[in-house]
Design a protein around this motif. Sequence first.
Motif, PDB file in Angstrom:
ATOM      1  N   THR A 148       0.946  -1.236   0.120  1.00 31.34           N
ATOM      2  CA  THR A 148      -0.099  -0.135   0.098  1.00 31.34           C
ATOM      3  C   THR A 148       1.030   1.123   0.208  1.00 31.34           C
ATOM      4  OG1 THR A 148      -1.950  -1.148   1.282  1.00 31.34           O
ATOM      5  CG2 THR A 148      -1.609   1.262   1.171  1.00 31.34           C
ATOM      6  N   ILE A 149       1.722   1.169   0.860  1.00 28.15           N
ATOM      7  CA  ILE A 149       2.792   2.426   0.900  1.00 28.15           C
ATOM      8  C   ILE A 149       3.474   2.589  -0.490  1.00 28.15           C
ATOM      9  CG2 ILE A 149       4.974   3.297   1.817  1.00 28.15           C
ATOM     10  CD1 ILE A 149       4.177   1.921   4.449  1.00 28.15           C
ATOM     11  N   THR A 150       4.003   1.546  -0.978  1.00 33.89           N
ATOM     12  CA  THR A 150       4.581   1.665  -2.465  1.00 33.89           C
ATOM     13  C   THR A 150       3.413   2.085  -3.419  1.00 33.89           C
ATOM     14  OG1 THR A 150       5.843  -0.365  -1.694  1.00 33.89           O
ATOM     15  CG2 THR A 150       5.761   0.269  -4.171  1.00 33.89           C
ATOM     16  N   GLU A 151       2.533   1.627  -3.447  1.00 29.32           N
ATOM     17  CA  GLU A 151       1.393   2.177  -4.422  1.00 29.32           C
ATOM     18  C   GLU A 151       1.150   3.770  -4.043  1.00 29.32           C
ATOM     19  OE1 GLU A 151       0.479   0.640  -7.078  1.00 29.32           O
ATOM     20  OE2 GLU A 151       1.489  -1.107  -6.627  1.00 29.32           O
ATOM     21  N   GLU A 152       1.001   4.039  -2.952  1.00 26.94           N
ATOM     22  CA  GLU A 152       0.858   5.650  -2.761  1.00 26.94           C
ATOM     23  C   GLU A 152       1.894   6.417  -3.166  1.00 26.94           C
ATOM     24  OE1 GLU A 152      -1.923   6.760  -1.477  1.00 26.94           O
ATOM     25  OE2 GLU A 152      -2.812   4.950  -1.704  1.00 26.94           O
ATOM     26  N   LEU A 153       3.310   5.805  -2.986  1.00 30.82           N
ATOM     27  CA  LEU A 153       4.291   6.687  -3.630  1.00 30.82           C
ATOM     28  C   LEU A 153       4.555   6.845  -4.862  1.00 30.82           C
ATOM     29  CD1 LEU A 153       7.171   5.567  -0.972  1.00 30.82           C
ATOM     30  CD2 LEU A 153       5.911   7.624  -1.075  1.00 30.82           C
ATOM     31  N   LEU A 154       3.750   5.802  -5.783  1.00 27.31           N
ATOM     32  CA  LEU A 154       3.803   5.975  -7.206  1.00 27.31           C
ATOM     33  C   LEU A 154       2.724   6.787  -7.584  1.00 27.31           C
ATOM     34  CD1 LEU A 154       4.669   2.177  -8.027  1.00 27.31           C
ATOM     35  CD2 LEU A 154       6.064   4.358  -8.064  1.00 27.31           C
ATOM     36  N   PRO A 155       2.570   7.249  -8.940  1.00 31.33           N
ATOM     37  CA  PRO A 155       1.452   8.103  -9.503  1.00 31.33           C
ATOM     38  C   PRO A 155       0.236   7.287  -9.162  1.00 31.33           C
ATOM     39  CG  PRO A 155       3.402   8.042 -10.859  1.00 31.33           C
ATOM     40  CD  PRO A 155       3.758   7.189  -9.907  1.00 31.33           C
ATOM     41  N   SER A 156      -0.553   8.107  -8.866  1.00 32.98           N
ATOM     42  CA  SER A 156      -2.306   7.400  -8.764  1.00 32.98           C
ATOM     43  C   SER A 156      -2.746   7.425 -10.093  1.00 32.98           C
ATOM     44  CB  SER A 156      -3.135   8.284  -7.514  1.00 32.98           C
ATOM     45  OG  SER A 156      -3.094   9.455  -8.083  1.00 32.98           O
ATOM     46  N   ARG A 157      -2.592   8.393 -11.013  1.00 32.14           N
ATOM     47  CA  ARG A 157      -2.923   8.255 -12.364  1.00 32.14           C
ATOM     48  C   ARG A 157      -2.027   8.810 -13.325  1.00 32.14           C
ATOM     49  NH1 ARG A 157      -7.777  12.417 -12.417  1.00 32.14           N
ATOM     50  NH2 ARG A 157      -6.531  14.370 -11.523  1.00 32.14           N
ATOM     51  N   LEU A 158      -1.815   8.573 -14.669  1.00 33.20           N
ATOM     52  CA  LEU A 158      -0.856   9.330 -15.320  1.00 33.20           C
ATOM     53  C   LEU A 158      -1.406  10.465 -16.122  1.00 33.20           C
ATOM     54  CD1 LEU A 158       0.373   5.924 -16.984  1.00 33.20           C
ATOM     55  CD2 LEU A 158       1.433   7.355 -15.570  1.00 33.20           C
ATOM     56  N   PRO A 159      -0.814  11.439 -16.291  1.00 36.97           N
ATOM     57  CA  PRO A 159      -1.130  12.561 -17.051  1.00 36.97           C
ATOM     58  C   PRO A 159      -1.651  12.515 -18.469  1.00 36.97           C
ATOM     59  CG  PRO A 159       1.243  12.490 -17.087  1.00 36.97           C
ATOM     60  CD  PRO A 159       0.824  11.491 -16.180  1.00 36.97           C
ATOM     61  N   ARG A 160      -2.205  13.404 -18.812  1.00 38.46           N
ATOM     62  CA  ARG A 160      -2.841  13.229 -20.363  1.00 38.46           C
ATOM     63  C   ARG A 160      -2.341  14.509 -20.906  1.00 38.46           C
ATOM     64  NH1 ARG A 160      -9.609  12.466 -20.011  1.00 38.46           N
ATOM     65  NH2 ARG A 160      -9.462  10.461 -18.984  1.00 38.46           N
ATOM     66  N   VAL A 161      -1.421  14.012 -21.874  1.00 38.94           N
ATOM     67  CA  VAL A 161      -0.475  15.113 -22.776  1.00 38.94           C
ATOM     68  C   VAL A 161      -0.812  14.880 -24.221  1.00 38.94           C
ATOM     69  CG1 VAL A 161       1.866  15.717 -23.290  1.00 38.94           C
ATOM     70  CG2 VAL A 161       1.368  14.978 -21.016  1.00 38.94           C
ATOM     71  N   PRO A 162      -1.160  15.889 -24.938  1.00 39.64           N
ATOM     72  CA  PRO A 162      -1.692  15.842 -26.342  1.00 39.64           C
ATOM     73  C   PRO A 162      -0.464  15.106 -27.150  1.00 39.64           C
ATOM     74  CG  PRO A 162      -2.198  17.835 -25.433  1.00 39.64           C
ATOM     75  CD  PRO A 162      -1.399  17.247 -24.547  1.00 39.64           C
ATOM     76  N   GLY A 163      -0.910  14.131 -28.057  1.00 36.19           N
ATOM     77  CA  GLY A 163      -0.006  13.449 -28.957  1.00 36.19           C
ATOM     78  C   GLY A 163       0.638  12.278 -28.183  1.00 36.19           C
ATOM     79  N   VAL A 164       0.533  11.841 -27.106  1.00 32.34           N
ATOM     80  CA  VAL A 164       0.854  10.673 -26.434  1.00 32.34           C
ATOM     81  C   VAL A 164       0.011  10.045 -25.548  1.00 32.34           C
ATOM     82  CG1 VAL A 164       2.154  11.942 -24.334  1.00 32.34           C
ATOM     83  CG2 VAL A 164       2.847   9.711 -25.284  1.00 32.34           C
ATOM     84  N   GLN A 165       0.060   8.740 -25.908  1.00 25.54           N
ATOM     85  CA  GLN A 165      -0.979   7.902 -24.660  1.00 25.54           C
ATOM     86  C   GLN A 165       0.058   7.031 -24.031  1.00 25.54           C
ATOM     87  OE1 GLN A 165      -4.211   5.530 -26.839  1.00 25.54           O
ATOM     88  NE2 GLN A 165      -3.258   6.607 -28.833  1.00 25.54           N
ATOM     89  N   LEU A 166      -0.305   7.109 -22.486  1.00 24.07           N
ATOM     90  CA  LEU A 166       0.669   6.584 -21.492  1.00 24.07           C
ATOM     91  C   LEU A 166      -0.212   5.378 -20.920  1.00 24.07           C
ATOM     92  CD1 LEU A 166       2.201   9.650 -19.850  1.00 24.07           C
ATOM     93  CD2 LEU A 166       3.152   8.319 -21.586  1.00 24.07           C
ATOM     94  N   ALA A 167       0.788   4.405 -20.541  1.00 16.95           N
ATOM     95  CA  ALA A 167       0.089   3.175 -19.897  1.00 16.95           C
ATOM     96  C   ALA A 167       1.225   2.840 -18.723  1.00 16.95           C
ATOM     97  CB  ALA A 167      -0.557   1.891 -20.499  1.00 16.95           C
ATOM     98  N   ALA A 168       0.696   2.139 -17.570  1.00 18.86           N
ATOM     99  CA  ALA A 168       1.895   1.619 -16.717  1.00 18.86           C
ATOM    100  C   ALA A 168       1.529   0.438 -16.136  1.00 18.86           C
ATOM    101  CB  ALA A 168       2.235   2.607 -15.569  1.00 18.86           C
ATOM    102  N   ARG A 169       2.245  -0.523 -15.991  1.00 16.42           N
ATOM    103  CA  ARG A 169       1.967  -1.808 -14.904  1.00 16.42           C
ATOM    104  C   ARG A 169       3.218  -1.753 -14.012  1.00 16.42           C
ATOM    105  NH1 ARG A 169      -1.748  -0.759 -17.638  1.00 16.42           N
ATOM    106  NH2 ARG A 169      -3.113  -2.096 -18.623  1.00 16.42           N
ATOM    107  N   HIS A 170       2.652  -2.335 -12.858  1.00 14.56           N
ATOM    108  CA  HIS A 170       3.642  -2.346 -11.901  1.00 14.56           C
ATOM    109  C   HIS A 170       3.258  -3.656 -10.926  1.00 14.56           C
ATOM    110  CE1 HIS A 170       5.035  -1.034  -7.454  1.00 14.56           C
ATOM    111  NE2 HIS A 170       6.243  -1.279  -8.191  1.00 14.56           N
ATOM    112  N   ARG A 171       4.202  -4.372 -10.477  1.00 12.59           N
ATOM    113  CA  ARG A 171       4.148  -5.660  -9.679  1.00 12.59           C
ATOM    114  C   ARG A 171       5.105  -5.451  -8.561  1.00 12.59           C
ATOM    115  NH1 ARG A 171       0.660  -5.656 -12.880  1.00 12.59           N
ATOM    116  NH2 ARG A 171      -0.569  -7.159 -14.014  1.00 12.59           N
ATOM    117  N   THR A 172       4.387  -5.637  -7.190  1.00  8.95           N
ATOM    118  CA  THR A 172       5.367  -5.524  -6.113  1.00  8.95           C
ATOM    119  C   THR A 172       5.730  -6.869  -5.666  1.00  8.95           C
ATOM    120  OG1 THR A 172       4.467  -3.432  -5.660  1.00  8.95           O
ATOM    121  CG2 THR A 172       5.641  -4.493  -3.933  1.00  8.95           C
ATOM    122  N   GLY A 173       7.097  -7.041  -5.230  1.00  9.22           N
ATOM    123  CA  GLY A 173       7.418  -8.211  -4.492  1.00  9.22           C
ATOM    124  C   GLY A 173       7.105  -8.363  -3.244  1.00  9.22           C
TER     125      GLY A 173
END
Length: 484
Positions: free
Chosen positions: A251-276
């Motif tokens: 939970t702490i790790t997820e809170e330290l990472l972006p809760s959502r990615l920004p919307r920037v014209p001209g580019v689409q973003l996606a992220a995947r994260h797996r914690t040990g």
Amino acid sequence: MNAPHPPKVAGIDPTVPTPAHTVAPASPTHDAGPSADTTPSVPAPAAPAPGALLQDRLAGWVSDLTTLHELTERLCRTDALEPALEELLRAGSALVGARRGLVVLEPGDGLGPRTTLGLGLGRADLGHMETVPRGSLPYGALLDTGANTGSGTNTATSTGTSAEIVHADLLAEDGLDPRHREVAARLGYAASYALPLSAASGRLGAAVWLYDEPAEPDEHRRHLIGLYVRHAAEHLALLVEVERARARTATITEELLPSRLPRVPGVQLAARHRTGPRGGGDWYDALPLPDAALGLSVGSVTGSGPSAVAAMGRLRASLRAYAVMEGEDPVAVLSDLELLLRLTEPARSATALFAYCEPALRKVTLAGAGHSPPLLIGERRTEFAETSVSAPLGMLACWEAPSVEVQAEAGETVLLYTDGLLHRTGDPMDRAFARLHAAAASIPRSLRSDPGAMADHVLRTVLPGGLDAADSEEDVVLLAARFD
């Protein structure tokens, strides 16, 4: 209503066979005189040898201890909650002579985790049992109050902090809940034996074993299962604490990472994260910058656990500040980050990659510090960006490496990732890189317009057979940026 009939006593199917201890009968003697009767006679039963009864009793105790030792040893070899619960059900089934059962994990402090696991019962069967009113379940009283209750032929006994609830013949009970009667008939069980799971830290839940016919374990079997469950509950209590610690770290790790990615014209973003399981120091970030630019970063701090997670948070926050001030020069950003790491945390090192993206031009300027090169994925090419080889941050007195420019085409995706993706494969690094390249090249054309679907495909292809499970030792980060 079925006519009541005396229940039979359930036996035990021990995992260690009980050795047979018998005393050889004394050889009969015959008078060899001439007047002896030659007609064979049946010898009288030989009297037990002195100490034979004590020897058999001791042998029985040794057999019981051997069985319990083997079962508890198998339980202690489990290092995760679900396998431990499965082992508890299997061992209890052998001790009480039942074919099916279920365990309900519901810690009394309300902090979780909460789960229900069945032996010989499918998800649908467990769902049917959940439709029975809680107080009417074979184990309901153990979860609600822990007190002894009884109705009809149901009996409950208590010794110290342990209790049991026995339904020797469910369908013959007058006060049985109608819904419970219906579910028991549907699932085909006629008797149950339930025990609480209680440790020194408090109540953990309850376990119940189900018999196909009216039955109940005898006093000897109840004694054995009681000993085993008391030991199992303490082991489960430790695993519950481990599970809670993992959940808090995640939970702490997820809170330290972006809760959502920004919307920037001209580019689409996606992220995947797996914690040990111990929590690692892998991070990703996407930051809008002046002049319609975009800063992308991935990295990994050495070590694991809460200290690595905290260091990751500090490093990521510092990188964001440097990116805002001088993001157009990725080398300067990483140089400042390296200086900060060396001065404030000299015992720690980290790998990092920072990319300055100009979506309108589809140009990416990036620099890496001991990090794996990003992957450029398009219709006509799938290749790694040729970044220069450099040391991780904090390893040298002064870090320096040249930046690299990548020109993307419309519809191409830049995939940034951490080394955990390669390490989870278990392959040597050259094979892991080849596997990643093949996975990216095999992305179907129908998925290439969605960076999230592309990242999912890479994960499924690079990490098949459960290597993408949450309990893997390595953190994994994927950050995909698709240019329009």
